[in-house]
Design a protein around this motif. Structure first.
Motif, PDB file in Angstrom:
ATOM      1  N   GLY A   1       0.817  -1.208   0.000  1.00  0.00           N
ATOM      2  CA  GLY A   1       0.000   0.000   0.000  1.00  0.00           C
ATOM      3  C   GLY A   1       0.850   1.258   0.000  1.00  0.00           C
ATOM      4  N   LEU A   2       0.268   2.306  -0.523  1.00  0.00           N
ATOM      5  CA  LEU A   2       0.903   3.633  -0.513  1.00  0.00           C
ATOM      6  C   LEU A   2      -0.161   4.652  -0.119  1.00  0.00           C
ATOM      7  CD1 LEU A   2       2.780   3.653  -3.967  1.00  0.00           C
ATOM      8  CD2 LEU A   2       3.835   3.357  -1.707  1.00  0.00           C
ATOM      9  N   ARG A   3       0.286   5.780   0.415  1.00  0.00           N
ATOM     10  CA  ARG A   3      -0.624   6.901   0.542  1.00  0.00           C
ATOM     11  C   ARG A   3      -0.881   7.429  -0.868  1.00  0.00           C
ATOM     12  NH1 ARG A   3       2.119  10.809   4.705  1.00  0.00           N
ATOM     13  NH2 ARG A   3       2.569  11.854   2.746  1.00  0.00           N
ATOM     14  N   LEU A   4      -2.042   8.047  -1.091  1.00  0.00           N
ATOM     15  CA  LEU A   4      -2.363   8.481  -2.455  1.00  0.00           C
ATOM     16  C   LEU A   4      -1.321   9.470  -2.992  1.00  0.00           C
ATOM     17  CD1 LEU A   4      -4.291   8.369  -4.880  1.00  0.00           C
ATOM     18  CD2 LEU A   4      -5.632  10.199  -3.804  1.00  0.00           C
ATOM     19  N   ASP A   5      -0.839  10.377  -2.138  1.00  0.00           N
ATOM     20  CA  ASP A   5       0.147  11.347  -2.648  1.00  0.00           C
ATOM     21  C   ASP A   5       1.461  10.663  -3.011  1.00  0.00           C
ATOM     22  OD1 ASP A   5       0.724  10.887   0.037  1.00  0.00           O
ATOM     23  OD2 ASP A   5       1.267  12.954   0.486  1.00  0.00           O
ATOM     24  N   GLU A   6       1.827   9.598  -2.302  1.00  0.00           N
ATOM     25  CA  GLU A   6       3.024   8.834  -2.665  1.00  0.00           C
ATOM     26  C   GLU A   6       2.804   8.136  -4.008  1.00  0.00           C
ATOM     27  OE1 GLU A   6       4.698   7.383   1.677  1.00  0.00           O
ATOM     28  OE2 GLU A   6       3.095   6.214   0.775  1.00  0.00           O
ATOM     29  N   ALA A   7       1.589   7.611  -4.161  1.00  0.00           N
ATOM     30  CA  ALA A   7       1.274   6.875  -5.393  1.00  0.00           C
ATOM     31  C   ALA A   7       1.266   7.810  -6.603  1.00  0.00           C
ATOM     32  CB  ALA A   7      -0.078   6.180  -5.247  1.00  0.00           C
ATOM     33  N   LEU A   8       0.873   9.045  -6.378  1.00  0.00           N
ATOM     34  CA  LEU A   8       0.800  10.005  -7.483  1.00  0.00           C
ATOM     35  C   LEU A   8       2.138  10.706  -7.747  1.00  0.00           C
ATOM     36  CD1 LEU A   8      -2.650  11.704  -6.683  1.00  0.00           C
ATOM     37  CD2 LEU A   8      -2.154  10.144  -8.586  1.00  0.00           C
ATOM     38  N   HIS A   9       3.115  10.483  -6.877  1.00  0.00           N
ATOM     39  CA  HIS A   9       4.411  11.168  -7.032  1.00  0.00           C
ATOM     40  C   HIS A   9       5.077  10.747  -8.347  1.00  0.00           C
ATOM     41  CE1 HIS A   9       8.522  12.480  -6.349  1.00  0.00           C
ATOM     42  NE2 HIS A   9       8.022  13.289  -5.430  1.00  0.00           N
ATOM     43  N   PRO A  10       5.673  11.714  -9.053  1.00  0.00           N
ATOM     44  CA  PRO A  10       6.263  11.379 -10.365  1.00  0.00           C
ATOM     45  C   PRO A  10       7.351  10.306 -10.334  1.00  0.00           C
ATOM     46  CG  PRO A  10       6.503  13.747  -9.856  1.00  0.00           C
ATOM     47  CD  PRO A  10       5.704  13.145  -8.755  1.00  0.00           C
ATOM     48  N   LEU A  11       7.996  10.071  -9.183  1.00  0.00           N
ATOM     49  CA  LEU A  11       9.011   9.006  -9.127  1.00  0.00           C
ATOM     50  C   LEU A  11       8.384   7.604  -9.111  1.00  0.00           C
ATOM     51  CD1 LEU A  11      11.568  10.302  -6.423  1.00  0.00           C
ATOM     52  CD2 LEU A  11      12.073   9.880  -8.835  1.00  0.00           C
ATOM     53  N   THR A  12       7.124   7.505  -8.735  1.00  0.00           N
ATOM     54  CA  THR A  12       6.484   6.191  -8.579  1.00  0.00           C
ATOM     55  C   THR A  12       6.042   5.663  -9.934  1.00  0.00           C
ATOM     56  OG1 THR A  12       5.699   6.866  -6.410  1.00  0.00           O
ATOM     57  CG2 THR A  12       4.624   4.943  -7.397  1.00  0.00           C
TER      58      THR A  12
END
Ligand code: MTE
Length: 312
Positions: A190-201
């Motif tokens: 799982g990821l937080r949504l902002d982590e998931a949306l981060h351009p590095l992901t």
């Protein structure tokens, strides 16, 4: 991870880089990437390394550090469904059939839907992202992934305002995978949504310019370079937008050892060993581990005000 201290890889297992560098033939052209990539999924999977190359755009987010040998990346793996020894996935993962493949994106989304591989590849041009991968066990690699931002997929399903997290569930087939409950299958992350949306992901579909070998998580896996390697769920079949923090495989197995965030942090030791340094596969001498695996400039702001010892 849970089972034993990190074993070392024998130098004899490491193939010199130049041998593999020769095989790299990335055609760095926009547009072509999607079309050529999509065509590949229809072809018969090659038994060894796929002969066909994935076209991918270079990325400014790539590291220029020396890349780990292809052989090490593809024979020194954690994919516990295919066995708990580092060599097991390369031996056993050929049993996994990756075509056809569907990824269902569901939960708190305005337009939940399923994507087959062709549809996934049309979401964004493929990019080569050369990232450091730091395993919680204490080793690291530099891997030239081919993939696209996870954000492209999430935006396509229009996350609702109530969505705060993203859960990833991976393929589990007891006919070809371990039945022993080493972990609570299917493997979840799982990821937080902002982590998931981060351009590095990114969602990766290839490495070294070729389709992902099964042992590395074919046909599609998560790559989050500032987190420990176990965040990178392999062979994903479900992506779910949720309001609550989702359970994760390693956290369920050993909550005091593996937290939800799992950010690479040299200051927070694993209860059984330090995280202050790491051994890059192919090197002898250890090197210091960097906060957020060296991606602090890009991601530290995501965690402002958080106690990273408590949220490990
Ligand atoms: N995904 C699944 N489905 N099953 C696993 O056992 N292991 C994780 C992660 N993704 C794992 C998984 C761990 S512990 C690590 S370190 C990375 O995959 C390893 O990725 P690699 O083998 O491509 O280096």
């Amino acid at each position: 991870m849970l089972i034993k201290r990190p074993p070392d890889i024998a130098p004899s297992e490491i193939t010199p880089r130049p041998l593999f560098d020769d095989r790299r033939r990335l055609i760095l052209k926009a547009g072509l990437g999607v079309a050529a990539g999509a065509a590949l999924w229809h072809g018969r999977p090659a038994p060894a390394r796929a002969a066909a190359k994935l076209d991918a755009l270079p990325s400014a987010l790539s590291t220029t550090e020396a890349q780990t040998a292809y052989k090490s990346i593809t024979t020194y793996n954690n994919y516990y469904e295919f066995g708990t020894d580092k060599a097991d996935p390369a031996r056993n993962a050929h049993k996994l059939v990756t075509r056809p493949w569907t990824v269902r994106v569901e939960g708190l989304a305005g337009k939940p839907r399923s994507f087959d591989l062709d549809q996934l590849l049309k979401l964004a041009p493929l990019e080569e992202r050369i990232y450091r991968l730091r395993c919680v066990e204490g080793w690291s690699m530099v891997i030239p992934w081919v993939g696209f931002p996870l954000a492209a997929l999430l935006k396509a399903v229009e996350p609702l305002g109530s969505a705060k997290y993203v859960e990833f569930l991976t393929h589990y087939d007891p006919e070809i995978m371990l039945r022993r409950p080493v972990l609570d299958w299917p493997y979840g992350e799982g990821l937080r949504l902002d982590e998931a949306l981060h351009p590095l992901t990114i969602l990766a579909v290839g490495l070294y310019g070729e389709l992902l070998p099964n042992q590395n998580g074919a046909p599609v896996r998560l790559v989050v370079p500032w987190k420990y390697g176990f965040k990178s769920a392999k062979s994903i079949v479900t992506i779910r937008l949720t309001e609550q923090q989702p359970p994760t495989a390693w956290n369920r197995a050993a909550p005091n050892e593996y937290g939800f965030y799992s950010n690479v942090n040299p200051a927070v030791a694993h209860p059984r060993w330090s995280q202050a340094s790491e051994r890059r596969i192919g090197e002898i001498r250890k090197r210091p581990t960097q906060l957020f695996n060296g991606y602090a400039e890009q991601v530290a702001s995501l965690y402002q005000g958080m106690d990273l010892r408590r949220n490990f």
